[in-house]
Motif scaffolding. Structure first.
Motif, PDB file in Angstrom:
ATOM      1  N   ASP B 118     -11.276  18.436 -35.103  1.00 28.92           N
ATOM      2  CA  ASP B 118     -11.558  17.097 -35.638  1.00 28.92           C
ATOM      3  C   ASP B 118     -12.799  16.594 -34.912  1.00 28.92           C
ATOM      4  O   ASP B 118     -12.715  15.967 -33.860  1.00 28.92           O
ATOM      5  N   ARG B 119     -13.980  16.923 -35.463  1.00 28.16           N
ATOM      6  CA  ARG B 119     -15.168  16.714 -34.650  1.00 28.16           C
ATOM      7  C   ARG B 119     -15.556  15.248 -34.507  1.00 28.16           C
ATOM      8  O   ARG B 119     -16.148  14.875 -33.499  1.00 28.16           O
ATOM      9  N   ARG B 120     -15.199  14.389 -35.451  1.00 22.55           N
ATOM     10  CA  ARG B 120     -15.545  12.971 -35.306  1.00 22.55           C
ATOM     11  C   ARG B 120     -14.779  12.353 -34.133  1.00 22.55           C
ATOM     12  O   ARG B 120     -15.362  11.695 -33.270  1.00 22.55           O
ATOM     13  N   LYS B 121     -13.455  12.605 -34.103  1.00 25.41           N
ATOM     14  CA  LYS B 121     -12.653  12.035 -33.005  1.00 25.41           C
ATOM     15  C   LYS B 121     -13.066  12.648 -31.666  1.00 25.41           C
ATOM     16  O   LYS B 121     -13.141  11.951 -30.652  1.00 25.41           O
ATOM     17  N   THR B 122     -13.333  13.966 -31.667  1.00 28.39           N
ATOM     18  CA  THR B 122     -13.736  14.623 -30.414  1.00 28.39           C
ATOM     19  C   THR B 122     -15.008  13.984 -29.870  1.00 28.39           C
ATOM     20  O   THR B 122     -15.067  13.604 -28.691  1.00 28.39           O
ATOM     21  N   ALA B 123     -16.020  13.854 -30.739  1.00 30.62           N
ATOM     22  CA  ALA B 123     -17.298  13.290 -30.289  1.00 30.62           C
ATOM     23  C   ALA B 123     -17.109  11.849 -29.830  1.00 30.62           C
ATOM     24  O   ALA B 123     -17.641  11.441 -28.782  1.00 30.62           O
ATOM     25  N   ALA B 124     -16.308  11.073 -30.590  1.00 30.78           N
ATOM     26  CA  ALA B 124     -16.104   9.663 -30.230  1.00 30.78           C
ATOM     27  C   ALA B 124     -15.424   9.556 -28.864  1.00 30.78           C
ATOM     28  O   ALA B 124     -15.843   8.753 -28.015  1.00 30.78           O
ATOM     29  N   ARG B 191     -23.038  15.505 -28.615  1.00 31.99           N
ATOM     30  CA  ARG B 191     -24.031  15.594 -29.687  1.00 31.99           C
ATOM     31  C   ARG B 191     -23.821  16.867 -30.503  1.00 31.99           C
ATOM     32  O   ARG B 191     -23.894  16.852 -31.735  1.00 31.99           O
ATOM     33  N   TRP B 194     -20.743  16.469 -32.653  1.00 32.86           N
ATOM     34  CA  TRP B 194     -21.031  15.556 -33.769  1.00 32.86           C
ATOM     35  C   TRP B 194     -21.822  16.275 -34.855  1.00 32.86           C
ATOM     36  O   TRP B 194     -21.578  16.095 -36.051  1.00 32.86           O
ATOM     37  N   ARG B 195     -22.770  17.127 -34.440  1.00 35.73           N
ATOM     38  CA  ARG B 195     -23.638  17.822 -35.387  1.00 35.73           C
ATOM     39  C   ARG B 195     -22.901  18.967 -36.076  1.00 35.73           C
ATOM     40  O   ARG B 195     -23.398  19.528 -37.048  1.00 35.73           O
ATOM     41  N   GLY B 196     -21.721  19.339 -35.545  1.00 32.47           N
ATOM     42  CA  GLY B 196     -20.957  20.411 -36.175  1.00 32.47           C
ATOM     43  C   GLY B 196     -21.367  21.800 -35.727  1.00 32.47           C
ATOM     44  O   GLY B 196     -21.071  22.780 -36.400  1.00 32.47           O
ATOM     45  N   ASP B 199     -18.487  24.355 -35.540  1.00 30.71           N
ATOM     46  CA  ASP B 199     -17.887  24.819 -36.791  1.00 30.71           C
ATOM     47  C   ASP B 199     -18.709  25.964 -37.371  1.00 30.71           C
ATOM     48  O   ASP B 199     -18.177  26.896 -37.952  1.00 30.71           O
TER      49      ASP B 199
END
Lengths: 111, 240
Positions: B118-124, B191, B194-196, B199
């Motif tokens: 879950d990259r949004r939550k991880t980055a946040a 960063r 967030w950029r993926g 993945d």
């Protein structure tokens, strides 16, 4: 096979576990602070400070750093060497006491 | 006699658990830390070396404090603050401790969401961790400025044993440096998350190897270690 094993070793634990540990660390830190705030002294102060310190360190290493789920070979490789630092601590306690004794003997300042 | 094992088989042989596994791992002609990736093992070994450095600093501080015939300043009073006209002992350090523990909590959750991809939550969560870290460094800058203004120097202070100044600046300075590097490390990895990058298994950073979410856990190991060191500094430097 290798990838499957690697995936099995990934650290997947419920979020609730982290929240509980987080809460415990907060409570233990508050207790540590209270020891100072209440002005406890002597052996009581020291045993409480060391107890809360070790509990906090243990929780961080075991749960947050996932040490509890690592291989025994890694656990021993990482935890044994710092434990041996205690020997060094014991040596330096003895040394510091001796230095203090010589300072008091030759410079005569009262502590 | 069974057929000779191919190197690929040897690498994936199941290993026993417990003490037998410990002996087998260390005695093996294979990777010692079976299933522990090189990245994680190397971070642990780096942290072990860092443990020795901080250990030596704290032992040096202990020797200096135990051997001085001059009274040691009372940390409880040195780090007290006037809040709304009320005198609160050691409050600044207590707040810094809570900030750092909170950053450890958010970091642990970031690692978890990383493995869930879950990259949004991880980055946040990593950004929040970095924010807590930066807050800690900011409060440390305030603490240093206050003490410098009051006349504390590496060679002396107004309240007693001069070793207080040198050990204070060395230990908290080295720890603050670790926190600052950690914040930069967190921002770089956040960063990428967030950029993926993880993945798509994009290559980069330190090596040309494929990136994956384990780097979040490795970053976390470093960050938790910084919190761990603070636990000992809090006990030995501020509560003693």
């Amino acid at each position: 096979m290798a990838t499957a094993a690697a995936h099995a070793e990934q650290q997947q634990h419920p979020i609730a576990l982290y929240l509980v540990v987080w809460g415990l660390l907060f409570v233990l830190s508050a207790f540590s602070y209270l020891v100072d705030y209440l002005g406890l002294e002597g052996y009581l102060r020291w045993s409480l400070i060391l107890l809360f310190m070790m509990l906090k360190a243990g929780l961080i290493v075991a749960v947050f750093m996932h040490m509890a789920w690592e291989r025994l070979a890694l656990i021993y490789a990482i935890l044994l060497p710092p434990a041996l630092v205690l020997v060094f601590v014991a040596l330096m306690v003895s040394e510091a006491n001796y230095v203090l004794l010589t300072r008091l003997t030759f410079f005569g300042a009262a502590p | 006699m069974s057929a000779p094992l191919k190197p690929s088989d040897v690498e994936t042989l199941p290993r026993p658990a417990g003490l037998t596994g410990l002996a087998a791992d260390w005695a093996s002609d294979q990777r010692a830390f079976k299933n522990v990736s090189w990245g994680k093992a190397m971070m642990w070994i780096f942290l072990l070396s860092d443990t020795f450095i901080f250990g030596c600093f704290l032992v040096a501080y202990m020797s200096a404090r135990m051997s001085t015939a001059v009274p040691w300043p009372n940390p409880s009073e040195v780090f007290a603050l006037e809040i709304g006209g009320v005198h609160v002992p050691l409050i600044l350090i207590a707040i810094m401790t809570f900030v750092l523990i909170s950053s450890s909590g958010t970091m642990a959750m970031a690692v978890n969401f990383g493995y869930r991809r879950d990259r949004r939550k991880t980055a946040a969560l990593m950004l929040l961790t970095a924010l807590f870290g930066a807050t800690f460094v900011g409060m440390q800058a305030f603490e240093w400025s206050k003490l410098i203004a009051e006349g504390v120097r590496p060679w002396g202070n107004p309240w007693g044993a001069p070793q207080f100044g040198s050990t204070f600046f060395m230990i908290t300075g080295f720890h603050g440096t670790h926190v600052s590097i950690g914040v930069i490390f967190l921002l770089i990895i956040a960063r990428k998350v967030w950029r993926g990058d993880f993945d798509t298994e994009r290559r980069g950073f330190f090596t040309s190897r494929k990136g994956h979410y384990e780097i979040v856990e490795i970053t976390g190991l470093y960050w938790h270690f910084v919190d761990l060191v603070w636990v000992f500094i809090f006990a030995f430097f501020y509560l003693w």
